[in-house]
Design an enzyme around this catalytic site. Structure first.
Site, PDB file in Angstrom:
ATOM      1  N   SER A  10      47.111  49.491  74.521  1.00 33.75           N
ATOM      2  CA  SER A  10      48.037  50.737  73.832  1.00 33.75           C
ATOM      3  C   SER A  10      49.384  50.658  73.636  1.00 33.75           C
ATOM      4  CB  SER A  10      47.741  51.745  74.184  1.00 33.75           C
ATOM      5  OG  SER A  10      48.581  52.595  73.675  1.00 33.75           O
ATOM      6  N   HIS A  35      47.222  48.248  69.466  1.00 35.05           N
ATOM      7  CA  HIS A  35      47.410  49.785  69.435  1.00 35.05           C
ATOM      8  C   HIS A  35      48.304  50.549  69.623  1.00 35.05           C
ATOM      9  CE1 HIS A  35      44.796  53.035  68.743  1.00 35.05           C
ATOM     10  NE2 HIS A  35      45.889  53.491  69.690  1.00 35.05           N
ATOM     11  N   ASP A  37      50.678  53.466  68.892  1.00 33.64           N
ATOM     12  CA  ASP A  37      50.527  54.995  68.641  1.00 33.64           C
ATOM     13  C   ASP A  37      51.506  55.428  68.183  1.00 33.64           C
ATOM     14  OD1 ASP A  37      48.317  56.067  70.009  1.00 33.64           O
ATOM     15  OD2 ASP A  37      49.152  55.006  71.495  1.00 33.64           O
ATOM     16  N   MET A  39      53.746  58.992  67.073  1.00 32.58           N
ATOM     17  CA  MET A  39      53.531  60.617  67.621  1.00 32.58           C
ATOM     18  C   MET A  39      54.471  61.810  66.794  1.00 32.58           C
ATOM     19  SD  MET A  39      52.434  60.763  71.213  1.00 32.58           S
ATOM     20  CE  MET A  39      51.502  59.878  71.733  1.00 32.58           C
ATOM     21  N   HIS A  68      48.257  54.239  64.686  1.00 29.87           N
ATOM     22  CA  HIS A  68      47.469  55.043  64.909  1.00 29.87           C
ATOM     23  C   HIS A  68      48.688  55.958  65.123  1.00 29.87           C
ATOM     24  CE1 HIS A  68      44.939  58.376  68.068  1.00 29.87           C
ATOM     25  NE2 HIS A  68      45.172  58.362  67.358  1.00 29.87           N
ATOM     26  N   MET A  70      49.900  60.137  64.242  1.00 29.31           N
ATOM     27  CA  MET A  70      49.142  61.358  65.301  1.00 29.31           C
ATOM     28  C   MET A  70      50.286  62.032  64.771  1.00 29.31           C
ATOM     29  SD  MET A  70      48.348  60.423  68.890  1.00 29.31           S
ATOM     30  CE  MET A  70      48.823  58.756  69.292  1.00 29.31           C
ATOM     31  N   MET A 139      38.763  59.998  69.637  1.00 24.20           N
ATOM     32  CA  MET A 139      39.611  60.656  71.039  1.00 24.20           C
ATOM     33  C   MET A 139      38.985  60.579  71.771  1.00 24.20           C
ATOM     34  SD  MET A 139      42.583  59.912  69.973  1.00 24.20           S
ATOM     35  CE  MET A 139      43.184  60.237  71.335  1.00 24.20           C
ATOM     36  N   ASP A 177      40.080  55.910  71.673  1.00 19.59           N
ATOM     37  CA  ASP A 177      40.708  55.662  72.342  1.00 19.59           C
ATOM     38  C   ASP A 177      41.385  57.319  73.301  1.00 19.59           C
ATOM     39  OD1 ASP A 177      43.604  55.627  72.629  1.00 19.59           O
ATOM     40  OD2 ASP A 177      44.078  56.235  70.417  1.00 19.59           O
TER      41      ASP A 177
HETATM   42  C1  DX5 Z   1      46.867  59.320  73.288  1.00 18.71           C
HETATM   43  C2  DX5 Z   1      47.015  57.621  72.577  1.00 18.71           C
HETATM   44  C3  DX5 Z   1      46.662  56.065  73.415  1.00 18.71           C
HETATM   45  C4  DX5 Z   1      46.907  56.158  74.929  1.00 18.71           C
HETATM   46  C5  DX5 Z   1      45.843  56.236  75.342  1.00 18.71           C
HETATM   47  O1  DX5 Z   1      47.389  59.951  72.745  1.00 18.71           O
HETATM   48  O2  DX5 Z   1      46.326  57.755  71.362  1.00 18.71           O
HETATM   49  O3  DX5 Z   1      46.548  55.084  72.359  1.00 18.71           O
HETATM   50  O4  DX5 Z   1      48.067  54.985  74.870  1.00 18.71           O
HETATM   51  O5  DX5 Z   1      46.734  55.944  76.564  1.00 18.71           O
HETATM   52  P1  DX5 Z   1      45.561  55.775  77.924  1.00 18.71           P
HETATM   53  O6  DX5 Z   1      44.423  54.303  77.993  1.00 18.71           O
HETATM   54  O7  DX5 Z   1      46.569  55.729  79.058  1.00 18.71           O
HETATM   55  O8  DX5 Z   1      44.185  56.704  78.432  1.00 18.71           O
HETATM   56 ZN    ZN Z   2      45.694  55.856  69.856  1.00 19.94          ZN
END
Ligand code: DX5
Ligand code: ZN
Length: 218
Positions: A10, A35, A37, A39, A68, A70, A139, A177
């Site tokens: 990620s 990956h 993310d 947001m 991904h 969010m 998650m 994740d």
């Molecule tokens: C959190 C993200 C993850 C995040 C995971 O909301 O969706 O992808 O990067 O981070 P780690 O592996 O550090 O828990």
């Molecule tokens: Zn993620």
């Protein structure tokens, strides 16, 4: 026994001041995916990066992108996600009133469709769509931040999801994740996960390439 996990590092935990260096590491590693993310500060209490950054990442990255979202109303952004060269577009079940339609729209745009569940959302919410999705992302922390502690109940959810997939003859892959490291990764492999997302564990490691290799061979 190793089943050869798919690893999707990620980028959230990468060095945003020097993304090119970290992407070069990903290119040289055994990671199958990258990956990303996204947001919006509404669906989750944080904001990360958007499409201009992903486009730049895509130009440098030789691995397929695992995006991904969010965000609320993710269906509004399907063309932008596609235009970033995305392989897998994952939306949250909790963010989609018409999930069946959104999955169809993602497919129509030529991408694989993933659906993510927050830790408090039961696997059974996906019963009537499990044959239509390519991936289910569970998650294992509350979404929004890297570096959080793995929620152990996820292991039961993985087993339950594996059963649902088998029972329905679905081809969906199980991606996990949040809070993934060598210990939780091994438990997840045992429970039946296919893909491990890892942010802080990979990018915080002294040797990220070896760390990715370790996750692959759990
Ligand atoms: C959190 C993200 C993850 C995040 C995971 O909301 O969706 O992808 O990067 O981070 P780690 O592996 O550090 O828990
Ligand atoms: Zn993620």
């Amino acid at each position: 026994m190793s089943k050869n996990m798919i690893v999707s590092p990620s980028l959230l935990s990468a060095d945003f001041g020097n993304l090119a260096k970290d992407i070069d590491m990903i290119n040289r590693s055994d990671a199958e995916l990258l990956h990303l993310d996204v947001m919006d500060g509404v669906f989750v209490p944080n904001i990360s990066f958007g499409f201009p950054v992903i486009k730049h990442v895509q130009r440098l990255c030789q691995k397929p992108l695992d995006v991904h979202l969010m965000i609320v109303e993710p269906q509004k952004f399907i063309p932008q996600v596609r235009d970033c060269g995305t392989r897998i577009m994952t939306v949250h079940q909790e963010a989609c009133i018409h999930l069946n339609r959104v999955v169809q729209q993602i497919h129509d745009a030529g991408m694989l469709a993933g659906v993510a569940l927050n830790p408090a959302t039961p696997v059974m919410m996906l019963r009537d769509i499990i044959c239509d999705v390519d991936l289910v992302l569970l998650m294992s922390v509350n979404p929004g931040f890297g570096g959080q502690k793995f929620i152990v109940q996820t292991l039961n959810k993985v087993r339950e999801l594996r059963q649902l997939i088998t029972l329905n003859g679905s081809n969906a892959q199980i991606e996990i994740d949040g809070g993934v490291n060598a210990v939780t990764g091994a438990q997840l492999a045992e429970a039946g996960a296919d893909i491990l997302v890892a942010g802080s564990y990979v990018f915080g490691a002294e040797d990220p390439i070896k760390t990715i290799e370790g996750l692959k061979n759990l």
